[in-house]
Design a protein around this motif. Sequence first.
Motif, PDB file in Angstrom:
ATOM      1  N   LEU A 190      -1.825   9.294   0.335  1.00 26.38           N
ATOM      2  CA  LEU A 190      -2.654   8.734  -0.722  1.00 26.38           C
ATOM      3  C   LEU A 190      -3.102   7.326  -0.348  1.00 26.38           C
ATOM      4  O   LEU A 190      -2.265   6.435  -0.171  1.00 26.38           O
ATOM      5  CB  LEU A 190      -1.882   8.689  -2.039  1.00 26.38           C
ATOM      6  CG  LEU A 190      -1.382  10.024  -2.573  1.00 26.38           C
ATOM      7  CD1 LEU A 190      -0.615   9.817  -3.866  1.00 26.38           C
ATOM      8  CD2 LEU A 190      -2.546  10.977  -2.778  1.00 26.38           C
ATOM      9  N   CYS A 236      -4.714   4.295  -1.864  1.00 23.50           N
ATOM     10  CA  CYS A 236      -4.953   3.797  -3.221  1.00 23.50           C
ATOM     11  C   CYS A 236      -5.610   2.427  -3.203  1.00 23.50           C
ATOM     12  O   CYS A 236      -5.327   1.602  -2.335  1.00 23.50           O
ATOM     13  CB  CYS A 236      -3.631   3.700  -3.979  1.00 23.50           C
ATOM     14  SG  CYS A 236      -2.730   5.263  -4.104  1.00 23.50           S
ATOM     15  N   ASP A 280     -12.588  -0.711  -7.620  1.00 19.21           N
ATOM     16  CA  ASP A 280     -12.780  -0.278  -6.231  1.00 19.21           C
ATOM     17  C   ASP A 280     -14.028  -0.918  -5.634  1.00 19.21           C
ATOM     18  O   ASP A 280     -15.141  -0.575  -6.015  1.00 19.21           O
ATOM     19  CB  ASP A 280     -12.905   1.246  -6.203  1.00 19.21           C
ATOM     20  CG  ASP A 280     -12.989   1.823  -4.809  1.00 19.21           C
ATOM     21  OD1 ASP A 280     -13.088   1.055  -3.839  1.00 19.21           O
ATOM     22  OD2 ASP A 280     -12.944   3.059  -4.692  1.00 19.21           O
ATOM     23  N   ARG A 286      -7.496   7.305  -4.148  1.00 24.74           N
ATOM     24  CA  ARG A 286      -7.253   7.147  -5.591  1.00 24.74           C
ATOM     25  C   ARG A 286      -7.477   5.705  -6.009  1.00 24.74           C
ATOM     26  O   ARG A 286      -7.219   4.789  -5.246  1.00 24.74           O
ATOM     27  CB  ARG A 286      -5.809   7.508  -5.944  1.00 24.74           C
ATOM     28  CG  ARG A 286      -5.537   8.971  -5.850  1.00 24.74           C
ATOM     29  CD  ARG A 286      -4.322   9.327  -6.642  1.00 24.74           C
ATOM     30  NE  ARG A 286      -4.057  10.752  -6.462  1.00 24.74           N
ATOM     31  CZ  ARG A 286      -2.889  11.288  -6.598  1.00 24.74           C
ATOM     32  NH1 ARG A 286      -1.847  10.558  -6.923  1.00 24.74           N
ATOM     33  NH2 ARG A 286      -2.731  12.589  -6.429  1.00 24.74           N
ATOM     34  N   ASN A 287      -7.914   5.556  -7.235  1.00 24.63           N
ATOM     35  CA  ASN A 287      -8.001   4.241  -7.868  1.00 24.63           C
ATOM     36  C   ASN A 287      -6.826   4.113  -8.826  1.00 24.63           C
ATOM     37  O   ASN A 287      -6.501   5.061  -9.531  1.00 24.63           O
ATOM     38  CB  ASN A 287      -9.283   4.125  -8.674  1.00 24.63           C
ATOM     39  CG  ASN A 287     -10.311   3.318  -7.979  1.00 24.63           C
ATOM     40  OD1 ASN A 287     -10.509   3.491  -6.797  1.00 24.63           O
ATOM     41  ND2 ASN A 287     -10.962   2.442  -8.703  1.00 24.63           N
ATOM     42  N   LEU A 288      -6.211   2.937  -8.844  1.00 19.98           N
ATOM     43  CA  LEU A 288      -5.089   2.696  -9.743  1.00 19.98           C
ATOM     44  C   LEU A 288      -5.502   1.693 -10.810  1.00 19.98           C
ATOM     45  O   LEU A 288      -6.115   0.674 -10.498  1.00 19.98           O
ATOM     46  CB  LEU A 288      -3.890   2.123  -8.982  1.00 19.98           C
ATOM     47  CG  LEU A 288      -3.337   2.938  -7.821  1.00 19.98           C
ATOM     48  CD1 LEU A 288      -2.156   2.212  -7.197  1.00 19.98           C
ATOM     49  CD2 LEU A 288      -2.923   4.323  -8.281  1.00 19.98           C
ATOM     50  N   CYS A 332       1.784   5.759  -3.654  1.00 23.66           N
ATOM     51  CA  CYS A 332       0.750   5.649  -2.617  1.00 23.66           C
ATOM     52  C   CYS A 332       1.371   5.642  -1.223  1.00 23.66           C
ATOM     53  O   CYS A 332       2.535   5.303  -1.045  1.00 23.66           O
ATOM     54  CB  CYS A 332      -0.043   4.366  -2.815  1.00 23.66           C
ATOM     55  SG  CYS A 332      -0.855   4.269  -4.420  1.00 23.66           S
ATOM     56  N   LEU A 349      -1.784   1.112   0.105  1.00 21.99           N
ATOM     57  CA  LEU A 349      -2.245   0.444  -1.107  1.00 21.99           C
ATOM     58  C   LEU A 349      -3.071  -0.770  -0.730  1.00 21.99           C
ATOM     59  O   LEU A 349      -2.595  -1.649  -0.009  1.00 21.99           O
ATOM     60  CB  LEU A 349      -1.061   0.002  -1.969  1.00 21.99           C
ATOM     61  CG  LEU A 349      -1.409  -0.873  -3.174  1.00 21.99           C
ATOM     62  CD1 LEU A 349      -2.229  -0.086  -4.198  1.00 21.99           C
ATOM     63  CD2 LEU A 349      -0.152  -1.442  -3.802  1.00 21.99           C
TER      64      LEU A 349
END
Length: 180
Positions: free
Chosen positions: A51, A53, A58, A81-83, A92, A95
């Motif tokens: 992942l 992240c 973003d 992925r966006n957190l 993640c 990151l």
Amino acid sequence: MLAGMVAASGAMRAQEAGAEKPSQDDVRAAYLYDFGQFVRWPEGAGRGPLLGCVAGKDPFGQTMGKLAAGKQINGRTLEARNLDRPEAAGDCSILFVGTPERGHADAYLAATAAKPVLTVGEGPDSLTRGGMIEFVVVEDRVRFSVNLDAANRCSVGLSSELLKVAVTVTDKPGTGGSPK
């Protein structure tokens, strides 16, 4: 070697074709994807997808998702992925904490403490806060520095090929370290 991989990963293809020069954010996104190829996560770090992240907003738009689509690293698929909250950061593999999230950087880094998550940031204090890789701009080009001590503490192995192309590699940031 890594610079060549960035060029091959797609962010630079537009430039090679005579089109518009890729933005610094496109280059950063390509680096994030490429970093995964130069990291050794410990055996127990998971068997699911890797992942990638991004904490908070973003800056890369769809670039990370496009770079990851259909790709694998060491037999693991890639997902972007966006957190929106630091508590999710521990899941993640990679990151990224960008400038807009600097006020929350400590919370994101705390959520990954002692977990095998490659942490990447930007800004002059990313490494001293405990991040593993910090993007820097040198002569209008995106490069990076490495905090090897932070990576070792979390059992994230960084390839010597990655370390060779880093601007600086420090063992202990904030103490002068030992640039390599």
